[in-house]
Design a protein around this motif. Structure first.
Motif, PDB file in Angstrom:
ATOM      1  N   GLN A   6       1.105  -1.227   0.202  1.00 29.23           N
ATOM      2  CA  GLN A   6      -0.054   0.090   0.003  1.00 29.23           C
ATOM      3  C   GLN A   6       0.809   1.242   0.071  1.00 29.23           C
ATOM      4  OE1 GLN A   6      -3.126  -1.875   3.395  1.00 29.23           O
ATOM      5  NE2 GLN A   6      -3.773  -0.046   2.531  1.00 29.23           N
ATOM      6  N   SER A   7       0.393   2.461  -0.630  1.00 26.32           N
ATOM      7  CA  SER A   7       1.095   3.808  -0.656  1.00 26.32           C
ATOM      8  C   SER A   7       0.170   4.776  -0.559  1.00 26.32           C
ATOM      9  CB  SER A   7       1.927   3.763  -1.739  1.00 26.32           C
ATOM     10  OG  SER A   7       1.128   3.448  -2.912  1.00 26.32           O
ATOM     11  N   PRO A   8       0.526   5.829   0.080  1.00 23.30           N
ATOM     12  CA  PRO A   8       1.784   6.073   0.912  1.00 23.30           C
ATOM     13  C   PRO A   8       1.514   5.400   2.253  1.00 23.30           C
ATOM     14  CG  PRO A   8       0.456   8.004   1.120  1.00 23.30           C
ATOM     15  CD  PRO A   8      -0.378   7.065  -0.103  1.00 23.30           C
ATOM     16  N   THR A   9       2.511   5.417   2.963  1.00 21.10           N
ATOM     17  CA  THR A   9       2.575   4.776   4.316  1.00 21.10           C
ATOM     18  C   THR A   9       1.821   5.787   5.264  1.00 21.10           C
ATOM     19  OG1 THR A   9       4.562   3.621   4.078  1.00 21.10           O
ATOM     20  CG2 THR A   9       3.927   3.859   6.044  1.00 21.10           C
ATOM     21  N   HIS A  10       2.009   6.822   5.247  1.00 20.62           N
ATOM     22  CA  HIS A  10       1.451   8.004   5.992  1.00 20.62           C
ATOM     23  C   HIS A  10       1.051   9.173   5.212  1.00 20.62           C
ATOM     24  CE1 HIS A  10       3.927   5.695   8.953  1.00 20.62           C
ATOM     25  NE2 HIS A  10       2.976   6.206   9.809  1.00 20.62           N
ATOM     26  N   LEU A  11      -0.020   9.710   5.459  1.00 18.58           N
ATOM     27  CA  LEU A  11      -0.483  10.813   4.739  1.00 18.58           C
ATOM     28  C   LEU A  11      -1.007  12.155   5.778  1.00 18.58           C
ATOM     29  CD1 LEU A  11      -0.837  11.437   1.660  1.00 18.58           C
ATOM     30  CD2 LEU A  11      -2.783  10.416   1.657  1.00 18.58           C
ATOM     31  N   LEU A  21      -5.636   6.678  -2.080  1.00 15.77           N
ATOM     32  CA  LEU A  21      -4.934   5.641  -1.372  1.00 15.77           C
ATOM     33  C   LEU A  21      -4.657   4.515  -2.653  1.00 15.77           C
ATOM     34  CD1 LEU A  21      -6.342   5.697   2.116  1.00 15.77           C
ATOM     35  CD2 LEU A  21      -4.764   7.107   1.235  1.00 15.77           C
ATOM     36  N   CYS A  23      -3.185   0.406  -3.621  1.00 18.71           N
ATOM     37  CA  CYS A  23      -3.056  -0.924  -3.105  1.00 18.71           C
ATOM     38  C   CYS A  23      -2.746  -1.881  -4.367  1.00 18.71           C
ATOM     39  CB  CYS A  23      -4.349  -1.347  -2.589  1.00 18.71           C
ATOM     40  SG  CYS A  23      -4.335  -3.183  -2.043  1.00 18.71           S
ATOM     41  N   THR A 109      -2.411   2.362   5.193  1.00 14.52           N
ATOM     42  CA  THR A 109      -2.013   3.930   5.141  1.00 14.52           C
ATOM     43  C   THR A 109      -2.633   4.529   6.246  1.00 14.52           C
ATOM     44  OG1 THR A 109      -1.823   3.620   2.624  1.00 14.52           O
ATOM     45  CG2 THR A 109      -2.267   5.898   3.622  1.00 14.52           C
TER      46      THR A 109
END
Lengths: 114, 115
Positions: A6-11, A21, A23, A109
């Motif tokens: 998944q990206s990004p990890t943090h937002l 998001l 996947c 995410t």
């Protein structure tokens, strides 16, 4: 073999903004599901896609939308973000739709709405 | 509608002691039942599942669960826990209708293993 990514990890976003998001399922898996996990609660089902078609939708407003691409990857879009949308968004993939098909979860995410 | 109840939000236990994490479900149709574990800042990992057959299900890391249809329960047990078992544990149900394998999760139980 690579697992679900998944990206990004943090937002971090502000209220009213839009977010996408992403996947990527395990190779060979044709189904992708999205879950929202608010802090201190269990994951809640948002969408399931299989062969690029929506096969299930949870009790979420129309601000939430998703799609699945020909390579079976998926995007989750959330419009007009609210503070309450802050959560860990989990993607899961499986070979098919039957409940005997194990769902494999990605790391998630983490979305923070300020 | 299906639902899952995890009666304990947190279970403290000493290392090497046995533990039971409780899960009750409600459903009007036949169900498939699952236990997932979530370590800090990670996704969910399947511990074990009940689809049919033997009501005693064995999973990874020494965990087992027993399906009890009359009590609508699916409690998770481990005879001797380790520090590394400290994590959030989620019970989940799927209705097995074949049209979707979406999961309905409980609110989770934090297993806190103390030395």
């Amino acid at each position: 073999d690579a697992g679900v990514t998944q990206s990004p990890t943090h937002l971090i976003k502000t209220r009213g903004q839009q977010v996408t998001l992403r996947c990527s399922p395990i190779s060979g898996h044709k189904s992708v599901s999205w879950y929202q996990q608010v802090l201190g609660q269990g994951p809640q089902f948002i969408f399931q896609y299989y062969e690029k078609e929506e096969r299930g939708r949870g009790n979420f407003p129309d601000r939430f939308s998703a799609r699945q691409f020909p390579n079976y990857s998926s995007e989750l879009n959330v419009n007009a973000l609210l503070l309450g949308d802050s959560a860990l968004y989990l993607c899961a993939s499986s070979l098919g739709l039957g409940s005997y098909n194990e769902q494999f979860f990605g790391p998630g995410t983490r979305l923070t709405v300020l | 509608a299906q639902s899952v109840t995890q009666l304990d939000s947190q279970v403290p236990v000493f290392e090497e002691a046995p533990v039971e994490l409780r899960c009750n479900y409600s459903s009007s149709v036949s169900v498939y039942l699952f236990w997932y574990v979530q370590y800090p800042n990670q996704g969910l990992q399947l511990l074990l599942k009940y689809l049919s057959g033997s009501t005693l299900v064995k999973g990874i890391n020494g965990f087992e669960a027993e399906f009890n249809k009359s009590q609508t329960s699916f409690h998770l047990r481990k005879p001797s826990v380790h520090i590394s078992d400290t994590a959030e544990y989620f019970c989940a149900v799927s209705d097995g209708n074949g049209a979707t394998n979406k999961l309905i999760f409980g609110t989770g139980t934090l297993l806190a293993v103390q030395p």
